[in-house]
Design an enzyme around this catalytic site. Sequence first.
Site, mmCIF file in Angstrom:
data_model
loop_
_atom_site.group_PDB
_atom_site.id
_atom_site.type_symbol
_atom_site.label_atom_id
_atom_site.label_comp_id
_atom_site.label_asym_id
_atom_site.label_seq_id
_atom_site.Cartn_x
_atom_site.Cartn_y
_atom_site.Cartn_z
ATOM 1 C CD GLU A 57 -1.648 -2.438 1.472
ATOM 2 O OE1 GLU A 57 -0.517 -2.625 1.982
ATOM 3 O OE2 GLU A 57 -2.436 -3.377 1.227
ATOM 4 C CG HIS A 80 -10.838 -6.930 7.228
ATOM 5 N ND1 HIS A 80 -9.946 -7.462 8.122
ATOM 6 C CD2 HIS A 80 -10.310 -7.157 5.999
ATOM 7 C CE1 HIS A 80 -8.930 -8.005 7.460
ATOM 8 N NE2 HIS A 80 -9.125 -7.831 6.177
HETATM 9 C C1 LIG Z 1 -2.285 -4.671 4.372
HETATM 10 C C2 LIG Z 1 -3.298 -5.501 3.684
HETATM 11 N N1 LIG Z 1 -3.461 -5.348 2.356
HETATM 12 C C3 LIG Z 1 -4.368 -6.088 1.699
HETATM 13 C C4 LIG Z 1 -5.139 -6.994 2.368
HETATM 14 C C5 LIG Z 1 -6.203 -7.815 1.620
HETATM 15 N N2 LIG Z 1 -5.759 -9.196 1.544
HETATM 16 C C6 LIG Z 1 -6.122 -10.093 2.466
HETATM 17 S S1 LIG Z 1 -5.363 -11.558 2.256
HETATM 18 C C7 LIG Z 1 -4.579 -11.011 0.873
HETATM 19 C C8 LIG Z 1 -3.662 -11.916 0.141
HETATM 20 C C9 LIG Z 1 -2.549 -12.354 1.008
HETATM 21 O O1 LIG Z 1 -1.696 -13.165 0.299
HETATM 22 P P1 LIG Z 1 -0.617 -14.037 1.033
HETATM 23 O O2 LIG Z 1 0.190 -13.169 1.940
HETATM 24 O O3 LIG Z 1 0.106 -14.797 0.017
HETATM 25 O O4 LIG Z 1 -1.445 -14.996 1.978
HETATM 26 P P2 LIG Z 1 -2.499 -16.119 1.521
HETATM 27 O O5 LIG Z 1 -3.825 -15.431 1.403
HETATM 28 O O6 LIG Z 1 -2.039 -16.694 0.255
HETATM 29 O O7 LIG Z 1 -2.502 -17.078 2.647
HETATM 30 C C10 LIG Z 1 -4.908 -9.693 0.607
HETATM 31 C C11 LIG Z 1 -4.402 -8.900 -0.526
HETATM 32 C C12 LIG Z 1 -4.951 -7.111 3.756
HETATM 33 N N3 LIG Z 1 -5.679 -7.931 4.492
HETATM 34 N N4 LIG Z 1 -4.014 -6.372 4.373
#
Ligand SMILES: Cc1ncc(C[n+]2csc(CCOP(=O)(O)OP(=O)(O)O)c2C)c(N)n1
Lengths: 330, 330, 342, 342
Positions: free
Chosen positions: B63, B132
């Site tokens: 971000e 959230h």
């Molecule tokens: C700071 C932040 N940005 C965006 C999100 C939205 N978001 C939630 S999970 C996710 C993907 C996360 O990917 P990863 O770290 O690979 O974990 P996975 O979901 O694959 O377990 C996103 C973009 C968030 N929760 N927090």
Amino acid sequence: MAVREITYREALKEAMREEMLRDETVFLIGEDIADPHGGSYKVTAGLSTEFGLDRVIQTPISEQGFIGTAVGAALIGRRPIAEILYIDFCTMAMDQIVNQAAKIRYMSGGQAKVPLVIRTQGGMGRSSAAQHAQSLEAWFVHTPGLLVAMPSTPYDAKGLLKTAIRLDDPVIFIEHKLLYNTKGPVPEEEYTIPFGVADVKREGRDCTVVATSRTVLMTLAAAETLEREGISVEVVDPRTLFPLDVDTIVASVKKTSRLVVVHEAVERCGFGAEVVAQVAEKAYGYVDAPIVRVCAPSVPAPFARQLEDYVMVDEKKIADKVRRLVRGEI
Amino acid sequence: MAVREITYREALKEAMREEMLRDETVFLIGEDIADPHGGSYKVTAGLSTEFGLDRVIQTPISEQGFIGTAVGAALIGRRPIAEILYIDFCTMAMDQIVNQAAKIRYMSGGQAKVPLVIRTQGGMGRSSAAQHAQSLEAWFVHTPGLLVAMPSTPYDAKGLLKTAIRLDDPVIFIEHKLLYNTKGPVPEEEYTIPFGVADVKREGRDCTVVATSRTVLMTLAAAETLEREGISVEVVDPRTLFPLDVDTIVASVKKTSRLVVVHEAVERCGFGAEVVAQVAEKAYGYVDAPIVRVCAPSVPAPFARQLEDYVMVDEKKIADKVRRLVRGEI
Amino acid sequence: MNAKNADTTVETPPEDLTREQLLGMYRRMRLIRGFEDTAKERFEAGEIAGFLHLSQGQEAVPVGVCSALGPRDYITSTHRGHGDVIAKGCEVKRMFAELYGRATGYCKGKGGSMHIADFSQGIIGATGIVSGSLPTSVGIGLGIKQRGGDEVVVCFFGDGATAEGGFHEALNLASLWQVPVIFVCQNNLYGLSQPWEKTAYKCDLVARVATYHIPGECVDGMDVIAVHRAARRAVERARSGGGPGFIEAKTYRFLGHYVGDPALYMPAEEREAWRKRDAIVKLRGQLLAWGYLTEAEDEAMGAEVAAELQAGVEYAKASPLAAPETALEELYVHFDYLGNPR
Amino acid sequence: MNAKNADTTVETPPEDLTREQLLGMYRRMRLIRGFEDTAKERFEAGEIAGFLHLSQGQEAVPVGVCSALGPRDYITSTHRGHGDVIAKGCEVKRMFAELYGRATGYCKGKGGSMHIADFSQGIIGATGIVSGSLPTSVGIGLGIKQRGGDEVVVCFFGDGATAEGGFHEALNLASLWQVPVIFVCQNNLYGLSQPWEKTAYKCDLVARVATYHIPGECVDGMDVIAVHRAARRAVERARSGGGPGFIEAKTYRFLGHYVGDPALYMPAEEREAWRKRDAIVKLRGQLLAWGYLTEAEDEAMGAEVAAELQAGVEYAKASPLAAPETALEELYVHFDYLGNPR
Ligand SMILES: Cc1ncc(C[n+]2csc(CCOP(=O)(O)OP(=O)(O)O)c2C)c(N)n1
Ligand SMILES: Cc1ncc(C[n+]2csc(CCOP(=O)(O)OP(=O)(O)O)c2C)c(N)n1
Ligand SMILES: [Mg+2]
Ligand SMILES: [Mg+2]
């Protein structure tokens, strides 16, 4: 009680030193806080020499990282006092402050304790320009889970900081860059000041002024001037913005029937709005004049002295507003 | 004018699509906004297919990085629309938003323009829990240099977003997670809505309610109920929190002599406090009752439905407060 | 994936793990899989609110790692944390209770799926902010070091988190301070809809982390024994004062990002291929081959796990809902939510 | 520091730089040094408010880099930005006017020392937030790419900024998007009071940046020709679509962090040693040796620079103060500060 005159800086340092001596889980963490530099405002000077670099931990320029570190350490029972040099830099660590520190206890159903103090400073008056002179306390007051302290005198600074360190809840402790050299009486003996208890710094009949941090001093000076004009001002310093001692404020307004709220932060959506809102609800019928605020206009802090002076709250602006209010000119 | 019923989501998408067609410097940037995913709330669905991945730029989870990217691109004349999926994640980019985007024009003595829109969404109601479901608009209203919009209907959403995209100032554009599927009339023809013009969503005599975002809908529903009880409510939707159309609010309060301010954000130091403060100053003498707020109590959003319902503003809470106020029970 | 892991495919049982340990790991993986499947089903039936980020396919990572931990060690987790916390010791019944918003839930209904914590077991909790737990974990490590303890902390996070600034800050501080933190990246190839190669350009994570002088390994996250061994190496090093470690476990999320995500961005063949590499199936095959498990025992274990899950759901449903007004409680230690002192 | 730079110490003049270019660089470095010295003096005399972060000792870095840029190229800078913006083309008189809070200052008195900008020359401005300019620079690069331009952007930052998350995020995005950004780390060995080796554990920055597949060079920041060449290579690559570049210039801040900082943390011998490596002295010696400059010309140039600075201060002092009420202006394009439309 033996009382000496010491500076706000010394008062803060004494609070930290005493608590570090009392409780070995207390430690400091932040950028440039160790000797020989001793912190850019020198509040921590000497402490690393006395307690060593394990108790006064210097960190690279990583606000998110070291505030998160402090949160994690607090979660397992350590008592970190983190320093963010300018409140403006809290922007680099907002997630750790707001989404982690403030919420973990609640989200975990009360399992966590976060005995964390974040010391920082704000305010105008040194031509520091837009990124080094903000007053962002309202953000933190708007964040459930945080406590917010803003001492205006050496006495309050020491007593509140000691309390902050002992509390098991996260505290945003906001100092003022132009208060560090101010002096005031501080007892030799140990004392603490509870959170949520306002201090009536001056009693008066005609108008209540609620002021925070350095504007308390400005307001006291303005009250002196106004006294000579026959206007009697009551000055209430909430000391902690949350918990807020609304009762003391409301009682004062009921007595004086007028309210002016003063702070250095920009007016729009500032802490003053909350004070007004509480009074507009709880002292309805007791207020005999518009409730007004004396704050910075909602612009960033400009650099040049004359520009900064133009936007910054001062004694004269406060006196003018109170005078006009009491005279019914507003 | 040909008018159709479309959803808030469709209205937003139309605004972006039309502006992207009109001006090739407009582009989208954000996480997961491209097809086939098309954004977690699907607001951008289809746009990458139509405009290509150079106009709909997906970014890693960064971000600070991508908001900064949008700021930089805006500084040299591009018109980015950045999406931060949840307003809660703005905490990761506060420095870029507050110290860079909001201040560069001022700090540079007016040299810079920052034609940036940050779209995001907030609000409770989906059991999303503490990280959230925040409503952080007050932080941005407290930040000089930003404009803040919070549309409550498809019509407003489209008209305000088109304006936001065309403005040369940075806009925080706050949607609501539970509004995306709501429907409303939207003209086929092009239109825009100016910033700083409140919309009186319902006229009434007994009480003014200033409400934002989804609470506008709740208030309108409450007003229906109260109408049947003989209480006539005027509902003012400021639409943009800054610039704020204080005149319309004050005029309404002067007419009804009562004010209730409603929002989903936690009460303490929320946007509602600012509305109260403005009215307490500018409509002094016209208000015949305490000014009250209907907001979330100042706790984080809890997960479980019954807990969230307990803290979340709803039609009933609004109706109750207005009823008691009008009956003189507060 | 490197050669270190090849040994787990041989026909002779490993010498460094007992039958009991391996069966325990197998059971734990099945419990996680069953928990996720049940949660999905109950969510789809409308009984559970909020989001559900499930981890079917990734079970070997938390189980492999947590089986190298002791009860006093700590973990932090993410939005996709059910597996992590079960692996460290959470009881499924209290997890279900949390998802059902009950007073008996780990967080009394305040946290929900994304924030399960059990401080009594060192499960410091999950954060819904991607990368949010990385700096916190450094602090836990620092706290351990300050009090002279020999615990370690495992910080679980996803591949997506590696693009965040907090990843870099946490690695740098952990390295400078040599704290006992093991960073475990569950690289399931996606951060929400974005494939890993779009998150970081040709990135070799182990090499990147090595620039902080933090030793790292990339392991096959579909091989619980390989994960366990890498974790054991890192834990031993950290516990004995050797500083932080890093593990990248290549794994896969069998389902979408959250329940309801059609996951159109995941190619069908890719999904198929990874499904075939199911870590539970693999371990089962090994246990059978090594004579550690019979088909009958396997079936009995399956029934036992199913019963535990079933009982968990029943426990949850039978538990009282968290009382609405508790929404105002447990925010501060010393004050109520309005700031009145207790 | 690598071997590439050795060539600048030889006795024959460089073939890739004309006498005019070299004299221009020399004069620019002297102008910066003079500006900083004058600003310090005027600050200590109480004529200038705020903070002053000076860059004596570092002049070769911005001058070496900016001499590889064209007028349409962009730079971003930091709290220690005087040298950067002068190198890119700022006039000292309008900079002094800014420091003196005059209406004729680059920012009309609103920005001050830390925020000097001149958009007409691509000087997008300095930020007082450590690392704040890194993501912004990626955006400038992206914007250039979007409009199909051949400009580049140079992002100046300090060694201290490399510990911030924004450093990582910016590198990652620049690498993914292959934008024309040249990241220039002015490694002056200190981030405020903290020595570089306390900021990053045994860090080889070029190697770290290489994990993003961004080509980098570490150069002697006390050798303007070496810096210039590295910059030219990076600029040429970026301009022709080759993506981002990185330069670490090892340099030194002769004075404290800000005027008034006793800098007790900088060992006297270290300061001495670096003072002896003064880049201005070095280039002067080379120019004399190559016959590009006579002592008399050198003196004349010194006088000219002094006159320019003197005139600059006079210009500033003679300019009207920014009117107090202008503090409320130029916040929004479309609204006044209260939100009334223009
Ligand atoms: C700071 C932040 N940005 C965006 C999100 C939205 N978001 C939630 S999970 C996710 C993907 C996360 O990917 P990863 O770290 O690979 O974990 P996975 O979901 O694959 O377990 C996103 C973009 C968030 N929760 N927090
Ligand atoms: C985010 C942030 N944190 C801390 C500071 C305080 N600060 C100002 S300059 C500085 C040191 C910066 O070091 P470096 O990046 O090496 O630049 P240098 O001062 O050496 O030019 C610090 C800590 C700041 N301005 N911004
Ligand atoms: Mg992932
Ligand atoms: Mg430096």
